[in-house]
Design an enzyme around this catalytic site. Sequence first.
Site, PDB file in Angstrom:
ATOM      1  N   GLY A 230       0.809  -1.223   0.000  1.00  0.00           N
ATOM      2  CA  GLY A 230       0.000   0.000   0.000  1.00  0.00           C
ATOM      3  C   GLY A 230       0.837   1.266   0.000  1.00  0.00           C
TER       4      GLY A 230
ATOM      5  CB  CYS B  48      -1.488  11.044   8.869  1.00  0.00           C
ATOM      6  SG  CYS B  48      -3.016  11.237   7.946  1.00  0.00           S
TER       7      CYS B  48
ATOM      8  CG  HIS C 227      -1.493  15.827   6.631  1.00  0.00           C
ATOM      9  ND1 HIS C 227      -1.831  15.624   5.315  1.00  0.00           N
ATOM     10  CD2 HIS C 227      -2.084  14.815   7.336  1.00  0.00           C
ATOM     11  CE1 HIS C 227      -2.585  14.538   5.221  1.00  0.00           C
ATOM     12  NE2 HIS C 227      -2.741  14.025   6.422  1.00  0.00           N
TER      13      HIS C 227
END
Lengths: 355, 355
Positions: free
Chosen positions: A15, A132, A259
Amino acid sequence: MSSDKPTLAVVGATGAVGTVMLEILSSRPDVWGEIRLIASPRSAGKKLVVREREVEVVALSPEAFDGVDVAMFDVPDEVSAQWAPVAASRGAVAVDNSGAFRMDPDVPLVVPECNPEAIARRPKGIIANPNCTTLSMMAALGALHREYGLRELVVASYQAVSGMGVAGPERLYDEIAAVAGNRAIGTVAGDVRKAVPDLVDSPFPAPLAFNVVPAAGSLKEDGWFSEELKVRNESRKILGIPDLKVSATCVRVPVITTHSLAVHATFDEPVTVAAARAVLEAAPTVVVLDDPAKGVFPTPADVVGTDPTYVGRIRQALDFPNTLDMFVCGDNLRKGAALNTAEIAELVAAELSSR
Amino acid sequence: MSSDKPTLAVVGATGAVGTVMLEILSSRPDVWGEIRLIASPRSAGKKLVVREREVEVVALSPEAFDGVDVAMFDVPDEVSAQWAPVAASRGAVAVDNSGAFRMDPDVPLVVPECNPEAIARRPKGIIANPNCTTLSMMAALGALHREYGLRELVVASYQAVSGMGVAGPERLYDEIAAVAGNRAIGTVAGDVRKAVPDLVDSPFPAPLAFNVVPAAGSLKEDGWFSEELKVRNESRKILGIPDLKVSATCVRVPVITTHSLAVHATFDEPVTVAAARAVLEAAPTVVVLDDPAKGVFPTPADVVGTDPTYVGRIRQALDFPNTLDMFVCGDNLRKGAALNTAEIAELVAAELSSR
């Protein structure tokens, strides 16, 4: 243990986070004996490179965990919910990056910079890795909390699309390709929506090219999205502040990875910008980028692919006592996911080795 | 007045806001007699369309204001600083969209939904239009303030590039064209910076393609950028709350037009989501888009080019009393600039007509 070094399993090796995990495992100090790669049966037999060697992926099964000391899970919630207990029942310590166990009182939620001691109490044999968005600011806030006592957080996020897995970047690249070269787009309501591929095929509820979307995760009670509640609940658990006041607004932006967070943080004690900067500069995994007169502040494009938590635009709030405003960036696939999971696993490996 | 309807001058008719202004003047109820278009000498002679008629642009000069009742200025601060007083000295009411006069105690700063009565006291003959970031949320916050008494604001912005004038969109379109088709970009620190055209030619201090940039306006004291201080100072003046507590973090995002704001607003009185929604729905220029279960929330791509202030994601803060979190979008060239200027000018026209 069966060898000098513990055996690690990486579940979800194929992934988005798993791919970064293999890079990270290849570059960190090598504390592992065997590294076993596990994925869904359809990926079994695939060969991936870790530590410069090809390793064949094996299918997820109870027997795949035999002899495993630590099993990292980078898979959807429901897969972790089913399989992390299986790994634990076979004797592995499961380090899980899904949301399945994070708020379980019998599962520690760990950021090594904040609460490394929490790994010791793991009655289910499972340790959780935070979301996250929360993780992207925790190293910085943990350092400030230790000095000044964190009391309130108002956070607005600028979240990258890779937080959604590989489908996020694929979709944004497609959208950017569809709008590029059109020098009038983004000027009439709905023109971007018409120009991009059908939203039915998107992991996002609205276009992201030339747009920002105030929806991240799934919708929960009273109009809050899951990502916003995770910022509140996980920050409280990681920092050990059960009554921490938190409001978060989570917004997806057209950024591939990293982010960013606009953070308004109120402390118990008075704090100056100079003192906060000194605390953050002394934190080993935090980098202060804060000289805006010279164009120095963190941006996703400049920090993506690296490990630290970056802090800039540190200001004393003009009207709120004991309060700092700042801008924080962190790679959501590295410190925000794979790196922190690897760090937790290494803490467990050290504990196992010291027995 | 020399005719039944007052004469309007548009100074800066060829700029980004000026262009939108001509569209707006062409679509609003027509309260104007002559509309005179004024720009720098190099644009003089150019013909622009307003109210479906071609009008020749005349060069900025003292005489250009002869016979003008209301003169709108959509020009840089230094041009307004010099020429708005000239227009006023020739008998026009100057409505200025620059930052030159906004905090002058003898110049009202007006949002018609909030403080229309303020236009009456204008000892310098000048009325100021607010900064686009502040303006993008004022109609909504003004409505809530009247009911509940606004006390504190923590704001994070997602600001469009057209806030910088025409150079902003030109740059972002160039950057998007440069990165489109590259399905690996945005994954390594600095790769976007290398792919886009030289930043020396950019109005922004960092790339905006696949990025967000926490810098808007010019750097002021103590690490604050001018846009952030404007949100504080202008909100206080418009709403008439001199001690309003404000912290703003202003961030540029890769959006062409429409500013978005994550707003955390604390009031004197208790407020529920249902009550706030009712207040906002009753505000004539506010549109509530707030059904996230159905994908209904404001995004720039869906509201650009329209007049209202859009509010969604309205939530009661879980840990802060009397506090709402919400997401607000407004077209920064329309309500954020040209539309509000036109509305102020219309208030003045109505006052002049009633004399």
